[in-house]
Design a protein around this motif. Structure first.
Motif, PDB file in Angstrom:
ATOM      1  N   HIS A  52       0.806  -1.221   0.000  1.00 46.37           N
ATOM      2  CA  HIS A  52       0.000   0.000   0.000  1.00 46.37           C
ATOM      3  C   HIS A  52       0.844   1.279   0.000  1.00 46.37           C
ATOM      4  N   ILE A  53       2.164   1.154  -0.082  1.00 49.37           N
ATOM      5  CA  ILE A  53       3.033   2.330  -0.098  1.00 49.37           C
ATOM      6  C   ILE A  53       3.439   2.636  -1.531  1.00 49.37           C
ATOM      7  N   MET A  54       3.301   3.918  -1.924  1.00 51.92           N
ATOM      8  CA  MET A  54       3.557   4.345  -3.288  1.00 51.92           C
ATOM      9  C   MET A  54       4.871   5.125  -3.367  1.00 51.92           C
ATOM     10  N   ALA A  55       5.560   4.954  -4.506  1.00 50.57           N
ATOM     11  CA  ALA A  55       6.889   5.534  -4.658  1.00 50.57           C
ATOM     12  C   ALA A  55       6.930   6.592  -5.745  1.00 50.57           C
ATOM     13  N   PHE A  56       8.037   7.335  -5.775  1.00 51.40           N
ATOM     14  CA  PHE A  56       8.361   8.252  -6.863  1.00 51.40           C
ATOM     15  C   PHE A  56       9.383   7.568  -7.766  1.00 51.40           C
ATOM     16  N   SER A  57       9.179   7.658  -9.080  1.00 56.21           N
ATOM     17  CA  SER A  57      10.123   7.059 -10.018  1.00 56.21           C
ATOM     18  C   SER A  57      10.826   8.130 -10.831  1.00 56.21           C
ATOM     19  N   SER A  58      11.981   7.768 -11.377  1.00 54.66           N
ATOM     20  CA  SER A  58      12.744   8.660 -12.223  1.00 54.66           C
ATOM     21  C   SER A  58      13.495   7.810 -13.244  1.00 54.66           C
ATOM     22  N   VAL A  59      14.070   8.452 -14.235  1.00 53.02           N
ATOM     23  CA  VAL A  59      14.851   7.747 -15.249  1.00 53.02           C
ATOM     24  C   VAL A  59      16.312   8.181 -15.125  1.00 53.02           C
ATOM     25  N   LEU A  60      17.176   7.220 -14.912  1.00 51.01           N
ATOM     26  CA  LEU A  60      18.615   7.469 -14.912  1.00 51.01           C
ATOM     27  C   LEU A  60      19.083   7.472 -16.369  1.00 51.01           C
ATOM     28  N   GLU A  61      19.734   8.550 -16.775  1.00 53.83           N
ATOM     29  CA  GLU A  61      20.104   8.707 -18.182  1.00 53.83           C
ATOM     30  C   GLU A  61      21.603   8.535 -18.387  1.00 53.83           C
ATOM     31  N   ASN A  62      21.956   8.097 -19.578  1.00 52.47           N
ATOM     32  CA  ASN A  62      23.354   8.074 -19.985  1.00 52.47           C
ATOM     33  C   ASN A  62      23.803   9.488 -20.341  1.00 52.47           C
ATOM     34  N   HIS A  63      25.096   9.628 -20.623  1.00 46.55           N
ATOM     35  CA  HIS A  63      25.663  10.953 -20.912  1.00 46.55           C
ATOM     36  C   HIS A  63      24.978  11.607 -22.104  1.00 46.55           C
ATOM     37  N   ASP A  64      24.523  10.794 -23.069  1.00 50.97           N
ATOM     38  CA  ASP A  64      23.895  11.360 -24.265  1.00 50.97           C
ATOM     39  C   ASP A  64      22.396  11.586 -24.104  1.00 50.97           C
ATOM     40  N   GLY A  65      21.871  11.345 -22.920  1.00 55.91           N
ATOM     41  CA  GLY A  65      20.463  11.562 -22.651  1.00 55.91           C
ATOM     42  C   GLY A  65      19.584  10.353 -22.901  1.00 55.91           C
ATOM     43  N   SER A  66      20.158   9.279 -23.388  1.00 54.38           N
ATOM     44  CA  SER A  66      19.372   8.057 -23.600  1.00 54.38           C
ATOM     45  C   SER A  66      19.083   7.392 -22.259  1.00 54.38           C
ATOM     46  N   PRO A  67      17.928   6.725 -22.133  1.00 50.71           N
ATOM     47  CA  PRO A  67      17.573   6.116 -20.847  1.00 50.71           C
ATOM     48  C   PRO A  67      18.484   4.939 -20.513  1.00 50.71           C
ATOM     49  N   ARG A  68      18.914   4.910 -19.262  1.00 51.67           N
ATOM     50  CA  ARG A  68      19.775   3.819 -18.784  1.00 51.67           C
ATOM     51  C   ARG A  68      19.013   2.849 -17.908  1.00 51.67           C
ATOM     52  N   ALA A  69      18.193   3.399 -16.984  1.00 54.25           N
ATOM     53  CA  ALA A  69      17.433   2.534 -16.080  1.00 54.25           C
ATOM     54  C   ALA A  69      16.338   3.342 -15.403  1.00 54.25           C
ATOM     55  N   THR A  70      15.239   2.679 -15.096  1.00 53.33           N
ATOM     56  CA  THR A  70      14.213   3.287 -14.242  1.00 53.33           C
ATOM     57  C   THR A  70      14.652   3.119 -12.796  1.00 53.33           C
ATOM     58  N   MET A  71      14.670   4.214 -12.065  1.00 56.94           N
ATOM     59  CA  MET A  71      15.075   4.195 -10.660  1.00 56.94           C
ATOM     60  C   MET A  71      13.938   4.758  -9.807  1.00 56.94           C
ATOM     61  N   TYR A  72      14.040   4.506  -8.527  1.00 53.93           N
ATOM     62  CA  TYR A  72      13.005   4.947  -7.590  1.00 53.93           C
ATOM     63  C   TYR A  72      13.657   5.621  -6.385  1.00 53.93           C
ATOM     64  N   LEU A  73      12.991   6.636  -5.851  1.00 53.43           N
ATOM     65  CA  LEU A  73      13.394   7.185  -4.557  1.00 53.43           C
ATOM     66  C   LEU A  73      12.902   6.230  -3.476  1.00 53.43           C
ATOM     67  N   HIS A  74      13.799   5.858  -2.588  1.00 52.84           N
ATOM     68  CA  HIS A  74      13.432   4.826  -1.606  1.00 52.84           C
ATOM     69  C   HIS A  74      12.292   5.278  -0.692  1.00 52.84           C
ATOM     70  N   THR A  75      11.404   4.337  -0.384  1.00 53.56           N
ATOM     71  CA  THR A  75      10.360   4.569   0.615  1.00 53.56           C
ATOM     72  C   THR A  75      10.862   4.172   1.995  1.00 53.56           C
ATOM     73  N   SER A  76      12.024   3.557   2.039  1.00 51.90           N
ATOM     74  CA  SER A  76      12.717   3.152   3.256  1.00 51.90           C
ATOM     75  C   SER A  76      14.128   2.766   2.846  1.00 51.90           C
ATOM     76  N   PRO A  77      15.130   3.015   3.691  1.00 52.31           N
ATOM     77  CA  PRO A  77      16.502   2.602   3.348  1.00 52.31           C
ATOM     78  C   PRO A  77      16.791   1.146   3.684  1.00 52.31           C
ATOM     79  N   GLU A  78      15.751   0.372   3.948  1.00 53.93           N
ATOM     80  CA  GLU A  78      15.912  -0.974   4.515  1.00 53.93           C
ATOM     81  C   GLU A  78      16.760  -1.910   3.656  1.00 53.93           C
TER      82      GLU A  78
END
Length: 343
Positions: A52-78
């Motif tokens: 039931h916990i929702m996260a924020f997502s972002s896209v990690l980009e390479n130097h040329d701006g192409s997408p490298r990976a979908t990443m998330y801001l942690h909801t816990s550092p566990e």
């Protein structure tokens, strides 16, 4: 009026000074106990997998701006902290900014300060003792004899209430909770007997949380804090099932003056069981919300390598400051509240 207006800020400054004292006391307690303070990245491949916990997502980009990976801001550092435990870091704690989407209220901010600590070779009873000693140390540092939230008071120097979830449901609602697990209609009958509304499509968990929220949680944590332990086994999350009673999991939550402050476990160390739980939780999330988050298989690998026996807990620093100051709005004790204002 904007939060940065000097006259507005001046009213909050005494609360923020108390915030500083609280955080110093928290660090002092764990430093004196021999813990290592650690820092882990907020950007993770998996944000945390509570259904039931929702996260924020972002896209990690390479130097040329192409997408490298979908990443998330942690909801816990566990996950990252448990990898450190596997690596041999020993007893550790962290105070960090944490991010949860769809959480905005007078007691929630989408970005907030959380602390987590882990004791190796320990179970949730050791963590409960930490809770008692920590809240007493913070109260001394803040110059208070009790915590406050709205009309509720909580004396950390008094005798704490230590009660199981099943005992709480019986004491406050006369419901034999563990006999209803998996039986929606049985729990619905208990809810209706306590004048708690239920809807036709409610799951067992829906009804459980509604009873908790309306009839039990407001009564917890006064006149002294409450440690509520042993949740139904299917609510185990990352905790281990109790050997002496497999109907429940070794999970504990701390309540102070009616406000939930912390959630902890005797940690599950079995990689296979944890993976099965994650898969089940994400199946449930997809059925309920229409999407799922990826599982951090590197975390599963760390468990498989050998997470030491340990216990851990997450505590909301901002809520602790609210309780120490008597503030009723979380934004009053943040140096700079989250704002969508652009002009």
């Amino acid at each position: 009026m904007n939060w940065w207006q000097p006259e507005t800020f001046a009213k909050r400054l005494p609360l923020l000074r108390t915030r500083q004292a609280v955080i110093r006391a928290v660090r002092g307690y764990f430093d004196d106990c021999g813990f290592h303070e650690v820092t882990t990245p907020a950007l993770q491949v998996s944000p945390g997998l509570e259904p039931h916990i929702m996260a924020f997502s972002s896209v990690l980009e390479n130097h040329d701006g192409s997408p490298r990976a979908t990443m998330y801001l942690h909801t816990s550092p566990e996950f990252a902290m448990k990898k450190l435990l596997t690596a041999g870091a020993g007893d550790i704690y962290q105070i960090c900014q944490t991010y949860r989407n769809r959480e905005t209220s007078r007691t929630h901010s989408p970005e907030f300060a959380m602390m987590e600590w882990y004791r190796t070779g320990a179970n949730y009873w050791h963590i409960m003792d930490d809770c008692v000693q920590l809240l007493r140390a913070v109260a001394v540092a803040a110059g208070i004899s009790e915590y406050k939230y709205k009309d509720n008071r909580s004396n950390p120097f008094g005798v704490w209430q230590v009660i199981s979830v099943a005992e709480a449901f019986w004491q406050y609602c006369k419901i034999q909770l563990l006999e209803t697990v998996g039986d929606v209609e049985a729990l619905r009958a208990g809810a209706q007997a306590n004048n708690v509304r239920t809807d036709a499509g409610d799951s067992w968990d829906d009804i459980f949380f509604r009873i908790m929220g309306e009839k039990i949680e407001p009564l917890l944590g006064s006149p002294a804090p409450t440690l509520l332990y042993d949740y139904p086994a299917h609510m185990a999350a990352l905790s281990r099932v109790k050997e002496s009673d497999p109907r429940v999991a070794e999970r504990v939550e701390m309540y102070v003056a009616g406000l939930e402050l912390a959630n902890g476990f005797s940690e599950l160390t079995d990689a296979r069981q944890q993976l099965l739980r994650f898969e089940s939780d994400m199946d449930f999330k997809e059925q309920t919300y229409g999407f799922r988050y990826p599982i951090d298989m590197d975390f599963i690998a760390a468990l498989d390598h050998g997470l030491p026996e340990c216990s851990g807990i997450a505590l909301g620093i901002d809520r602790l400051v609210m309780l120490a100051t008597g503030a009723e709005d979380i934004n009053d004790i943040l140096w700079a509240p989250v704002s969508t204002q652009t002009a």
